[in-house]
Write an enzyme that holds these catalytic residues in place. Structure first.
Site, short mmCIF file in Angstrom:
data_model
loop_
_atom_site.label_atom_id
_atom_site.label_comp_id
_atom_site.label_asym_id
_atom_site.label_seq_id
_atom_site.Cartn_x
_atom_site.Cartn_y
_atom_site.Cartn_z
CD GLU A 142 -8.68 -37.14 5.63
OE1 GLU A 142 -8.12 -37.64 4.63
OE2 GLU A 142 -9.31 -37.80 6.48
N GLY A 151 -14.35 -36.47 5.44
CA GLY A 151 -15.58 -37.24 5.30
C GLY A 151 -15.36 -38.69 4.95
N GLY A 152 -14.14 -39.04 4.51
CA GLY A 152 -13.81 -40.43 4.23
C GLY A 152 -14.52 -40.99 3.02
CB THR A 153 -14.87 -44.53 1.90
OG1 THR A 153 -13.47 -44.82 1.94
CG2 THR A 153 -15.51 -45.28 0.75
CB CYS A 154 -19.39 -42.61 3.93
SG CYS A 154 -21.17 -42.28 3.92
CG HIS A 189 -53.58 -50.46 4.36
ND1 HIS A 189 -53.09 -51.53 3.65
CD2 HIS A 189 -54.49 -49.84 3.58
CE1 HIS A 189 -53.69 -51.57 2.47
NE2 HIS A 189 -54.55 -50.55 2.41
#
Length: 460
Positions: free
Chosen positions: A36, A41-44, A443
């Site tokens: 890395e 964790g990347g973009t998210c 409901h």
């Protein structure tokens, strides 16, 4: 460099798919090198889903507070926004998530973490700084970044992308957003609710052009009702410096020929992070947009190399990236021949109210030439929405009249991003729409009106 270190697998990129694959491979007794170069964790985790939805939550709180009187709630004084605290909350969410991913990988038995820029030296060898790594299996999970088109004058002004937006701790006086699709619309609404003037500039004739016109029009009405200016048919966008920030020149059928903003956000698509991996050294094929070409099981043209997530052009979402991991792991470790073509397209637009979408649009379904049934229901006829005072939007579904299977559905409205999952599950089950039509739902919920809508289908 010294002799290469050997591993069973190398994973480049600690975004959504990579860490989970590392976990499966190491659990199977394999040694993994995880590379890395920036944030785990990347973009998210860092500049995408988590920080933006954290900001959306803050913006919703401000919006609801301003509407307190509608609910008989009395607040003293105007609603204020402390952008430094808004940013701090967002950054706390990001840091906790990023730290969780990094801690998991660094503590994973059999996984060695390398931080740096990965480059191919050959089809089975990767360099990372002074380290040379080799493995018979290499997985690309390098993600994507904001696209910055070569529009006239774009390099003459300061502009923001989604990354820069995450760093703002002061409120823009006037935010001009170039791009009327998913990312741009989410930032537009949140910053309007924070208190900025907001203008959206879109080249096309309507917002989010991939959606059916009635959805595009409804979303535009929702945004305009909150005071957001929408400029469509901006066919000749160019930029120039201005003492108040930047000037965006547009050619529109209506409105002033230019918009001056204190800040400019470019939200005009994404591009894959594949241009600096030296893919040529491995012989990995990419398409004209830079996406790695993969087959139905995410294998590249080079044996032993796979591509997952945003860099393969098979999906641009966190959930598709994670599914890529599941497909690769199933084929390699579980003797389960899963494939990308089994995936049904689904996604959300997280404006308020949100849009949940699955499968074909009505226009796409009509283009197939098959006989169709269509159902629609406005949110004004959904009790839960009425009770909460949030009745904007509608739900719609398109069904194959012969097979009775759902081809596509959209819910623009309260909890639409959650309620759509009943439709998604039914489509994966390949069951007829009558399965939901005859179900008894709880409901009061939004989902309970889906069987009612399905009971009122009409041919088109």
């Amino acid at each position: 460099m010294s002799a290469p270190r050997r591993f069973d697998a190398i994973i480049i990129g600690a975004g959504q798919a990579g860490p989970s694959l590392a976990g499966r491979l190491t659990a199977a007794g394999q040694t993994v090198a995880m590379i890395e170069r920036k944030d785990f964790g990347g973009t998210c985790v860092n500049t995408g889903c988590m920080p933006t939805k954290t900001l959306v939550a803050s913006a919703y709180a401000a919006h609801l507070a301003r509407r307190a009187d509608d609910y008989g709630v009395v607040l003293d004084g105007p609603v204020g926004i402390d952008m430094k605290r808004v940013k701090a909350r967002q950054q706390t969410v990001v840091k906790n998530a990023r730290g969780g991913v990094e801690g998991w990988l660094r503590g994973m038995k059999g996984c060695t973490v390398f931080q740096g820029h990965a480059r191919f030296e050959s089809a089975d060898t990767i360099s990372v700084g002074d380290d040379l790594l080799t493995a018979p299996k290499i997985f690309l999970n390098v993600g994507g970044r904001a696209n910055v088109p070569d529009m006239p004058g774009v390099n003459d002004i300061p502009y923001l992308t989604n990354v820069g937006m995450m760093q703002l701790d002061t409120l823009p006086e006037h935010l001009v957003i170039v791009g009327g699709s998913y990312i741009g619309l989410e930032f537009a609404q949140m910053f309007r609710r924070f208190g900025s003037r907001v203008t959206i500039v879109e080249m096309g004739p309507r917002l989010i052009g991939r959606e059916d016109p009635e959805i595009s029009d409804a979303i535009r009405e929702i945004l305009e009702a909150e005071g957001i200016t929408v400029r469509l048919n901006a066919e000749c966008i160019r930029f120039s410096p201005h003492e108040d920030g930047a000037c965006v020149h547009v050619t529109c059928k209506a409105g002033e020929p230019q918009v001056t903003g204190s800040h400019v956000l470019l939200a005009v698509g994404r591009r894959p992070n594949t241009d600096d991996l030296n893919l040529e050294a491995a012989g990995v094929e990419t398409d004209k947009r830079g996406y790695v070409v993969v087959d139905d099981q995410l294998r590249t043209n080079v044996p032993g190399i796979w591509a997952m997530g945003d860099c393969n052009g098979k999906g641009a979402f966190t959930h598709t990236a994670y599914n890529d991991f599941e497909i690769v792991a199933a084929n390699l470790l579980d003797d389960d021949p899963r494939k990308v073509s089994d995936r049904i397209s689904c996604y959300g637009l997280f404006v308020d109210p949100p849009l949940g979408r699955v499968g074909m649009t009505e226009a796409e379904a009509r283009a197939t030439g098959r006989p169709l049934l269509v159902g629609k229901r406005p949110m004004t006829r959904v009790g839960r929405a009425v009770e909460k005072g949030e009745t904007a939007g509608f739900m719609t579904v398109v069904v194959d009249a012969k097979t009775k299977q759902i081809l596509g559905a959209a819910i623009l409205g309260l909890n639409g991003d959650e309620a759509i999952h009943g439709m998604i599950d039914l489509m994966y089950a390949k069951a007829p729409y009558t399965t939901i039509q005859r179900a008894v739902h709880i409901h009061p919920t939004v989902s309970e009106l889906i069987p009612t809508m399905l009971g009122e289908l009409k041919p088109v």
